[in-house]
Design a protein around this motif. Structure first.
Motif, short mmCIF file in Angstrom:
data_model
loop_
_atom_site.label_atom_id
_atom_site.label_comp_id
_atom_site.label_asym_id
_atom_site.label_seq_id
_atom_site.Cartn_x
_atom_site.Cartn_y
_atom_site.Cartn_z
N THR A 344 50.05 32.81 46.37
CA THR A 344 51.03 33.18 45.34
C THR A 344 50.31 33.56 44.04
N ALA A 345 49.28 32.79 43.68
CA ALA A 345 48.50 33.13 42.49
C ALA A 345 47.83 34.49 42.66
N CYS A 346 47.26 34.74 43.84
CA CYS A 346 46.60 36.03 44.10
C CYS A 346 47.60 37.18 44.00
N SER A 347 48.80 36.96 44.50
CA SER A 347 49.81 38.02 44.49
C SER A 347 50.24 38.37 43.07
N TRP A 348 50.46 37.35 42.24
CA TRP A 348 50.81 37.63 40.84
C TRP A 348 49.62 38.27 40.12
N TYR A 349 48.43 37.83 40.41
CA TYR A 349 47.22 38.42 39.81
C TYR A 349 47.14 39.91 40.14
N TRP A 350 47.40 40.24 41.41
CA TRP A 350 47.38 41.66 41.83
C TRP A 350 48.42 42.47 41.05
N LEU A 351 49.64 41.96 40.95
CA LEU A 351 50.69 42.71 40.26
C LEU A 351 50.37 42.88 38.78
N ILE A 352 49.93 41.82 38.11
CA ILE A 352 49.67 41.90 36.68
C ILE A 352 48.50 42.83 36.40
N ALA A 353 47.46 42.77 37.24
CA ALA A 353 46.32 43.68 37.06
C ALA A 353 46.72 45.13 37.29
N LYS A 354 47.61 45.35 38.23
CA LYS A 354 48.02 46.71 38.56
C LYS A 354 48.98 47.30 37.54
N ARG A 355 49.87 46.45 37.00
CA ARG A 355 50.99 46.98 36.24
C ARG A 355 50.95 46.70 34.74
N PHE A 356 50.20 45.68 34.30
CA PHE A 356 50.41 45.22 32.94
C PHE A 356 49.16 45.20 32.06
N VAL A 357 47.99 44.88 32.60
CA VAL A 357 46.82 44.68 31.75
C VAL A 357 45.62 45.42 32.32
N ARG A 358 44.61 45.61 31.45
CA ARG A 358 43.34 46.23 31.87
C ARG A 358 42.31 45.18 32.25
N SER A 359 42.30 44.08 31.58
CA SER A 359 41.30 43.04 31.81
C SER A 359 41.64 42.25 33.07
N ARG A 360 40.68 42.15 34.00
CA ARG A 360 40.89 41.37 35.22
C ARG A 360 41.07 39.90 34.90
N TRP A 361 40.36 39.41 33.91
CA TRP A 361 40.47 38.00 33.57
C TRP A 361 41.79 37.70 32.89
N ALA A 362 42.33 38.67 32.16
CA ALA A 362 43.68 38.48 31.61
C ALA A 362 44.70 38.41 32.74
N ALA A 363 44.54 39.26 33.75
CA ALA A 363 45.42 39.21 34.91
C ALA A 363 45.26 37.89 35.65
N ALA A 364 44.02 37.40 35.73
CA ALA A 364 43.77 36.13 36.40
C ALA A 364 44.48 34.98 35.68
N LEU A 365 44.45 35.01 34.36
CA LEU A 365 45.15 33.98 33.60
C LEU A 365 46.64 34.03 33.88
N GLY A 366 47.22 35.24 33.86
CA GLY A 366 48.64 35.37 34.14
C GLY A 366 48.98 34.92 35.55
N GLY A 367 48.16 35.33 36.54
CA GLY A 367 48.42 34.92 37.91
C GLY A 367 48.31 33.42 38.09
N ALA A 368 47.32 32.81 37.44
CA ALA A 368 47.16 31.36 37.53
C ALA A 368 48.38 30.64 36.96
N PHE A 369 48.87 31.11 35.82
CA PHE A 369 50.04 30.46 35.23
C PHE A 369 51.25 30.59 36.14
N CYS A 370 51.45 31.78 36.73
CA CYS A 370 52.62 31.99 37.59
C CYS A 370 52.62 31.05 38.79
N ALA A 371 51.45 30.65 39.26
CA ALA A 371 51.37 29.77 40.43
C ALA A 371 51.21 28.31 40.07
N PHE A 372 50.51 28.02 38.98
CA PHE A 372 50.16 26.64 38.64
C PHE A 372 50.94 26.11 37.44
N ALA A 373 52.00 26.80 37.03
CA ALA A 373 52.82 26.32 35.92
C ALA A 373 53.51 25.01 36.31
#
Length: 805
Positions: A344-373
């Motif tokens: 689930t974290a990987c899936s959100w990371y993929w979407l955020i990196a593809k659609r919302f941000v340029r930084s992979r680590w920013a996408a990783a932070l968003g994906g981590a929050f979506c799964a580990f909130a």
């Protein structure tokens, strides 16, 4: 011109002569090249190919010969030639001239019209095939072309014709990035052009099959492998590190469970771990014996359980049935929780990196929050249907594709398939996701009305197609769920909204959490559906205000706010008082489907909204536009605020305890001497949500017996209202009171009549008491009901009550 050559001594000389003659005629033509070069790349030939090429070069200085020490493949040869070229345009042609050199004029004309590449094609209406290949080669070629078109270069019908004209600078840039040395190099280059947005146009040409083709049957699997490599790509270190980090974190959280496989039990899961392991096990048993996966009579005998109306997650429990059968449901339980959280974290990371941000680590932070909130971690105790949400990001991506209008029909069909699969993973999470989509769409329409109007029609049309695709895939299971045996209409759970303070406090499993405070503000530890913490709430408000110029940010902020307010329920308590205010959940509380939702769970809609906002903020901090002292101070302040908001909600590992042992009566098979096929075993007290031990007994007995009661959702009363557990019967109520109170009740003729009626209804052969939790009182009660003493065997007390007992 680049001509790759390998073992071509029989036809290279006439090819070079024809090419030179045509190029020389072009020198005098207006609009044609004033200068040219012809590069022959000998790819490690062992015949006279190199000598023929050298002779041509000796006769004409504009002919160059490049040699590789060993045969590396056509792709390597063409790359060598192209990177050595200097021309404004570069033609690549095969040494056999299957496409006559005169066809260059047609390609040149299309390049003059602005194309980045003009490639010869044998698949267009104007193409002419003078000499055809063998029928098998043609069939393989057509199949390969369709596969290539679908996987790599959409819209191009023939990628393999060996006659292509390119813009020189563009094709050299493409070959600098290329890696394939074999026959698939054309596809890799055209895919690069497609990715860069450079126009590639197909031109119909004449073509004749030439004997002596170097393409052998084993080349086709190699092409398939190359396509896979191109499709998957070579992951950058960040792309590998982020998923690995997610899996590592998920494993750390469940380390106690993995360290005690088979005898460990998540301490905060209540009865749910036993229920879920039973769901996985019964589904695997149904699959192994080709039984209906939507219904079982193993629990709640003889009425049974509507499995589709319970959260059996057929989308996972069926594919994982081999794992369950091989290693046990406890392993499947651990795999689903750990893998579901990480994927689930990987899936959100993929979407955020593809659609919302340029930084992979920013996408990783968003994906981590979506799964580990915190809400996700709370459900990670016992509710994998709310933890395994990896399909939600692909569904969002397809919705956005429909708004973009690129390939609306295909995207709508894929969306329909995704929605159908999510139904088999979890319907309530899908309902909450749809609620979140609706809130976001409304907020975005307000934030940017023009954009909303532009996408409304394609989006609605796509949703209609998606519904038409998904409905046939789910109509039968859903009709069974809502109208089949043991179906129900709604679930009685009362009004369970979030307390407003739950949005600001910290969860039990958060680093800064206080279990006492969390318990006072939630239903239990599996339903801590908010608990974002006040620093994160403040940061979210600040990010939304700071980036308010973006309509998507305003829409995300409004979505989170609306979901948080809805999660407060029908009556919102006023902190510090005993008064309440009417909540907006009243508007939907009685609607179909929503009537069964625990309203506090709507706060889970906030999680992806907050995750994307955090990713946008992190992306902004990671890419500063100014290097002034003021900008550096702002960045430092931003990182500090981010850390202050996220560190308190970092999750802590799940606590694991020793699970209750299964009596030897079950594990050694003694139960078979007391229960006949088709009859039931009655645990004492009768299984209920508060005491689901019998579910584990049944799994250990390989589902050899049925039992009354259990832990499931089923109907109650004439209105078929949904309840947790079986519909009450006189004997089950009597035994449960004894277990709770520890008092032996008066047993008279009325109790014995009810007892005998219940035994006949349950088709009971034996009553079994595991002597714990007021075991002495339960033993005395059942002895009075049966009128005989029990037998002590396998660690339990047994009363045989079947025919002839």
């Amino acid at each position: 011109m680049v001509v790759p050559a390998y073992e071509e001594e029989g036809r290279l000389a006439p090819t070079l002569a024809a090419v030179r003659a045509h190029l020389e005629t072009l020198e005098a033509a207006p609009g044609r090249p004033a200068t040219w070069e012809l590069i022959v790349v000998d790819d490690g030939s062992t015949d006279g190919t190199a000598d023929i090429a050298a002779a041509a070069a000796a006769d004409e200085p504009r002919v160059r010969v490049l040699r590789t020490p060993a045969n590396r493949g056509k792709g390597h040869a063409v790359r060598t030639g192209v990177l050595a070229s200097h021309g404004r345009r570069v033609l690549v042609t095969d040494a056999d001239l299957a496409t006559p050199i005169e066809e260059l004029d047609h390609l040149w004309q299309r390049m003059d019209e602005g194309a980045g590449a003009a490639i010869g094609s044998r698949a267009l209406p104007g193409s002419r095939i003078d000499v055809r290949q063998h029928a098998l080669r043609e069939a393989l070629g057509r199949a390969g072309a369709r596969l290539i078109r679908a996987a790599a270069v959409p819209g191009i019908r023939d990628t393999q014709c060996g006659f292509k004209l390119f813009d020189g600078d563009k094709v050299r840039a493409a070959f600098e990035r290329s890696r394939l040395d074999g026959w698939s190099f054309d596809v890799e280059i055209l895919r690069f052009f497609h990715a860069q947005g450079w126009e590639v146009t197909e031109v119909p040409v004449r073509w004749s099959h030439q004997a002596g083709s170097k393409v052998r049957p084993l080349a086709y699997p190699g092409v398939l492998a190359d396509l896979l490599r191109m499709r998957v790509g070579r992951p950058a270190p960040t792309r590998l590190a982020v998923p690995a980090l997610f899996f590592f974190c998920a494993f750390l959280l469940y380390a106690g469970l993995w360290g005690a496989l088979g005898h460990g039990y998540l301490a905060d899961s209540g009865s749910d771990q036993a229920q879920w392991e039973w769901f996985f096990a019964v589904t695997a048993d149904n699959v192994a014996h080709l039984r209906d996966p939507l219904f079982t009579d193993l629990q709640n005998a003889p009425l049974g359980v509507n499995l589709m109306a319970n959260t059996v997650m057929l989308g996972l429990s069926v594919p994982l049935a081999p794992l369950t059968l091989a290693f046990g449901a406890h392993v499947t339980w651990a795999v689903v929780l750990t893998g579901g959280l990480a994927v689930t974290a990987c899936s959100w990371y993929w979407l955020i990196a593809k659609r919302f941000v340029r930084s992979r680590w920013a996408a990783a932070l968003g994906g981590a929050f979506c799964a580990f909130a915190p809400p996700m971690i709370s459900h990670g105790n016992a509710h994998p249907n709310f933890l395994v949400l990896f399909m939600i990001p692909p569904i969002i991506d397809r919705l956005l594709r429909l708004c973009e209008g690129g390939r609306p029909t295909r995207d709508a069909v894929v969306l329909g398939l995704f929605l159908a699969y999510q139904v088999y993973l979890g319907e309530e999470p899908l309902l909450l996701a749809v609620t979140g989509f609706a809130l976001f769409a409304l907020a975005y329409a307000i934030a940017d009305p023009d954009a909303a109007r532009a996408v409304a029609r394609p989006l609605l049309r796509g949703l209609g197609i998606a519904a038409a695709v998904s409905l046939p895939l789910v109509i039968y299971p859903l009709s069974h769920q809502f109208f089949g045996p043991q179906s129900y209409h709604s679930v009685l759970h009362g009004q369970v909204g979030n307390h407003p303070m739950a949005l600001l406090e910290f969860a039990t499993r958060s680093l800064a959490g206080d279990p006492g405070v969390a318990a006072s503000l939630s239903l239990n530890r599996t339903e801590e559906n908010a608990f974002f913490g006040w620093p994160l709430v403040l940061l979210t408000v600040a990010v939304t205000v700071h980036l308010r110029h973006q309509p998507r940010v305003r829409a995300l902020g409004c979505t989170a706010l609306a979901a948080a307010v809805l999660s407060l329920g029908q009556n919102i308590p006023l902190p510090g008082t005993d008064r309440t205010l009417p909540g907006p959940w009243r508007l939907v509380a009685r609607l179909p489907l929503f009537e069964s939702v625990i309203e506090s769970r709507v706060a889970m809609v906030c999680v992806p909204a907050l995750g994307i906002l955090l990713a946008l903020a992190c992306d902004r901090l990671a890419t500063p536009r100014l290097r002034s002292e003021r900008e550096r101070s702002r960045r430092l302040l931003g990182w500090t605020a981010l850390a202050a908001a996220l560190l308190p909600i970092v999750p802590t590992p799940y606590r694991t305890v020793e699970r209750d042992p299964v009596p030897a009566f079950i594990t050694d098979g003694t139960w078979r001497d007391h229960v006949r096929p088709g009859r039931s075993l009655v645990p004492v007290p009768v299984p209920a949500p508060a005491d689901p031990r019998a579910l584990t007994w049944q799994v250990r007995a390989d589902f050899g017996f049925a039992f009354p009661g259990g832990y499931f959702n089923g109907p109650w009363g004439p209105d078929r209202t949904g309840i947790y557990g079986p519909e009450p019967r006189a004997t089950s109520d009597l035994l449960n009171r004894v277990r709770e109170r520890g008092e032996v009740p008066d047993i008279g003729p009325a109790q014995r009549r009810d007892f005998q009626a219940d035994l006949r209804f349950w088709r009971a052969d034996a009553l079994v008491l595991d002597p714990r939790d007021n075991g002495a009182q339960l033993r005395e009660t059942v002895t009075r009901l049966t009128g005989k003493e029990p037998e002590r065997t396998g660690g339990v007390w047994v009363w045989d009550v079947g025919a002839g007992s």
